[in-house]
Design a protein around this motif. Structure first.
Motif, mmCIF file in Angstrom:
data_model
loop_
_atom_site.group_PDB
_atom_site.id
_atom_site.type_symbol
_atom_site.label_atom_id
_atom_site.label_comp_id
_atom_site.label_asym_id
_atom_site.label_seq_id
_atom_site.Cartn_x
_atom_site.Cartn_y
_atom_site.Cartn_z
ATOM 1 N N TRP A 166 6.186 -1.772 -11.717
ATOM 2 C CA TRP A 166 7.362 -1.151 -10.661
ATOM 3 C C TRP A 166 8.646 -2.139 -10.923
ATOM 4 O O TRP A 166 9.553 -0.862 -10.149
ATOM 5 N N PRO A 171 -3.118 6.534 -6.325
ATOM 6 C CA PRO A 171 -3.316 5.311 -7.932
ATOM 7 C C PRO A 171 -5.531 6.274 -7.247
ATOM 8 O O PRO A 171 -5.578 6.199 -8.543
ATOM 9 N N PRO A 179 5.812 4.271 -10.643
ATOM 10 C CA PRO A 179 5.361 3.694 -9.369
ATOM 11 C C PRO A 179 6.550 3.884 -8.521
ATOM 12 O O PRO A 179 8.064 4.022 -8.077
ATOM 13 N N THR A 196 10.379 0.217 -14.850
ATOM 14 C CA THR A 196 9.636 2.187 -14.426
ATOM 15 C C THR A 196 11.022 2.693 -15.205
ATOM 16 O O THR A 196 12.664 2.391 -14.802
ATOM 17 N N VAL A 212 -1.348 -0.546 -10.366
ATOM 18 C CA VAL A 212 -0.293 -0.519 -10.691
ATOM 19 C C VAL A 212 0.539 -2.044 -10.587
ATOM 20 O O VAL A 212 0.585 -2.723 -9.636
ATOM 21 N N GLU A 235 2.449 7.124 -8.311
ATOM 22 C CA GLU A 235 3.012 7.396 -9.025
ATOM 23 C C GLU A 235 3.645 8.148 -9.673
ATOM 24 O O GLU A 235 2.811 9.435 -10.016
#
Length: 579
Positions: free
Chosen positions: A510, A346, A377, A513, A505, A327
């Motif tokens: 995703w 993570p 991510p 973002t 996450v 990330e």
């Protein structure tokens, strides 16, 4: 000079999302920016706690995504400690997960997404008899008489005449991008109203197995519901019968209402088979294990990464590879000890706020700097799309028979090539396709559970590693779920019986973002490039593509009194989400 269009907030989603786009002289979107405008920080609440209770906090990420976070959290702990759940417990979990999919997808289509395509006010011009004939042509759904549709039309007429459109307010009725005939609009509005009642009956599986809905009860090591056909406090014959009836009702609505409506509406919007494709990169963590979840071969939804839309080159992503799963925060309101340009796996993730944005109100985001509360991510330094389209493509490419049959039927009905799947329309169709697959899976999973119970296999909890005395001093785990909105991952680090680090996450992280240090756009931003807009002041076209992802952002309430005075901020249910 490019014209900047700002939509804040995006409505008909969970939470708060801001979208800014730049229009070229041709009226098409040439650049886009996605900003999550609420802070997330639930991980900091979980840290330091007993990992067996992490799910209780995690499932309160939001009121929509409760089950998925609970399962991902529990699976992370089970993965760290090497706990294998009993087969009957796995079947019960699969039933709860499948019900969550179907319930969520039906609600999304009718109450969040359909009104991007359906002009509610237009249904007042419809001929109820013609609507009845249309309904009877496409499905055997019993609510199909001219009188029934005339009554629905009267209800909508009364709402319009009142001058207050209520749940249909603040929309773009009459927008030139609406293309449905009035009769199709009337049929869809009728089903919108029916779906409101249907959802109350569709949650019985969660209520029985989890005791309530939302926020059902769960447990590390299995499920909290024992099986005893002679007990009033366990899964007995009566409760099994209720579940059986609920599955029948769920399947009937999917088969006779939802799928026919999608196929009736989609042909009018074939142009959206070439709009909203975006990245072309897709990721799934996998779902519906038939055995030990660590054996990826048991997953009905496979674990797959697809790059550049190439379905002939499937990659199995490793969520624990620190060089591949990271990330970034270059454009996010966070800070890392190692600086803004690095990426963190993570397990080493940090949740430290660093708000550098302007005080509200402001006209435009500072997109050259930090502009979102969502991290960025990346898998293999590549932005990925997650969700129904990713899953359907993964199942299609790996030869899942029913998915392949449904995809081919949909493409034939729309007279479209396979490339049309990677689009706004394809994303919407994929959600309907997997709803059919998962609603049918409810039936087969239920039958498997009944067969196992008859054979005397009724164990639903594994207590072997329940006590911390049996745990290693240090352990790491990854818990995953294919949430309705896409690949969800929970990573946990356990030290001396306590949660030392916890990172989530989530699907909308995703998809929504912001840009990463390399300037790569996320799925929302990329999907909007090239979108034509008929009336920029009424950005319906942008809503269509964004809603096709079904955003789920973090939640908070900003209170004011009747005079508009600020009374403070109140967090709701520890909501942070993005599922």
């Amino acid at each position: 000079m490019a014209k900047r269009i700002v939509i804040d907030p995006i409505t008909r989603i969970e939470g708060h999302l801001r979208i800014e786009v730049e229009l070229g002289e041709d009226g098409m979107v040439r650049d886009a920016y996605s900003s999550g405008t609420m802070v997330r920080g639930l991980e900091t609440i979980i840290n330091g706690r007993d990992p067996r209770e992490a799910w209780v906090f995690a499932q309160r990420v939001c009121g929509v995504c409760t089950t998925v976070h609970a399962f991902a959290s529990i699976r992370s702990v089970e993965d760290a400690l090497g706990i294998v759940i009993p087969p009957a417990a796995n079947l019960i979990r699969n039933l709860m997960i499948a019900q969550q999919y179907v319930h969520d997808h039906v609600m999304h289509f009718y109450h969040l997404h359909a009104l991007d395509w359906v002009d509610v006010v237009s249904c007042l011009k419809a001929d109820p008899a013609a609507t009845s004939a249309l309904q009877q042509k496409i499905s055997p759904w019993p609510n199909s008489s001219p009188g029934y549709f005339a009554d629905v039309q009267k209800k909508i007429q009364a709402v319009v005449d009142s001058g207050q459109l209520s749940i249909f307010a603040n929309a773009y009725w009459g927008h030139p991008a609406y293309k449905l005939p009035p009769e199709v609009n009337l049929m869809a509005v009728a089903h919108y109203l029916e779906a409101l009642d249907w959802q109350a009956r569709a949650t019985k599986i969660h209520i029985i197995f989890g005791g309530k809905n939302p926020h059902p009860n769960f447990v590390v090591g299995g499920v909290p519901m024992p099986i005893d056909l002679d007990s009033d406090t366990a899964l007995n014959a009566e409760r099994l019968s209720i579940i059986d009836d609920s599955i029948k009702e769920i399947q009937a609505f999917v088969d006779q209402v939802y799928l026919p409506d999608v196929l009736a509406i989609a042909p009018f919007y074939k142009d959206y088979a070439g709009i909203g494709g975006g990245l072309g990169n897709f990721l799934t963590w996998g779902e519906f294990p038939s055995g030990d979840i660590r054996d990826l071969k048991t997953l009905m939804v496979p674990r797959v990464a697809i790059l550049g839309g190439d379905l002939n080159n499937l990659i199995e992503p490793d969520p624990n590879d620190a060089s591949m799963m990271q990330e970034f925060i270059a454009h996010s309101w966070y800070q890392y000890q190692g600086g803004d340009q690095i990426g963190l796996h993570p397990w080493q993730g940090e949740t430290t706020f660093n708000f550098t944005g302007p005080e509200a109100p402001y006209e435009q985001l500072n997109v050259e700097g930090k502009y979102s509360w969502l991290k960025a991510p990346r898998w293999n330094n590549t932005p990925m799309e997650v969700g129904p389209l990713a899953r359907v493509l993964a199942m299609y490419a790996t030869g899942h028979a029913q998915t392949k049959e449904l995809v081919d039927l949909t493409l034939k009905t729309l007279d479209a090539p396979a490339s049309a799947l990677i689009s706004t329309l394809g994303r919407t169709a994929a959600r309907a396709i997997e709803t059919k697959v998962f609603s049918d899976a409810l039936r087969t999973t239920y039958d498997d559970l009944v067969t196992r119970i008859k054979a005397g296999d009724t164990k639903t909890f594994n207590s072997e590693k329940w006590e911390p005395i049996s745990w290693p001093a240090s352990a790491k785990g990854f818990g995953f779920m294919e949430a309705p909105r896409g690949a969800l991952g929970h990573w946990i680090v356990i030290e001396n019986g306590k949660t030392a680090n916890y990172q989530m996450v989530v699907p909308t992280t995703w998809n929504a973002t912001p840009r990463d240090p390399q300037g790569q756009l996320g799925a929302y931003e990329s999907s909007l490039i090239g979108t034509p807009m008929a009336k920029p002041e009424w950005p319906l076209e942008i809503l269509r593509t964004i809603h096709s992802f079904d955003p789920c952002m973090a939640c908070a309430i900003h209170l004011t009194d009747a005079g508009g005075e600020d009374l403070g901020d109140v967090a709701v249910g520890l909501s942070v989400c993005g599922v």
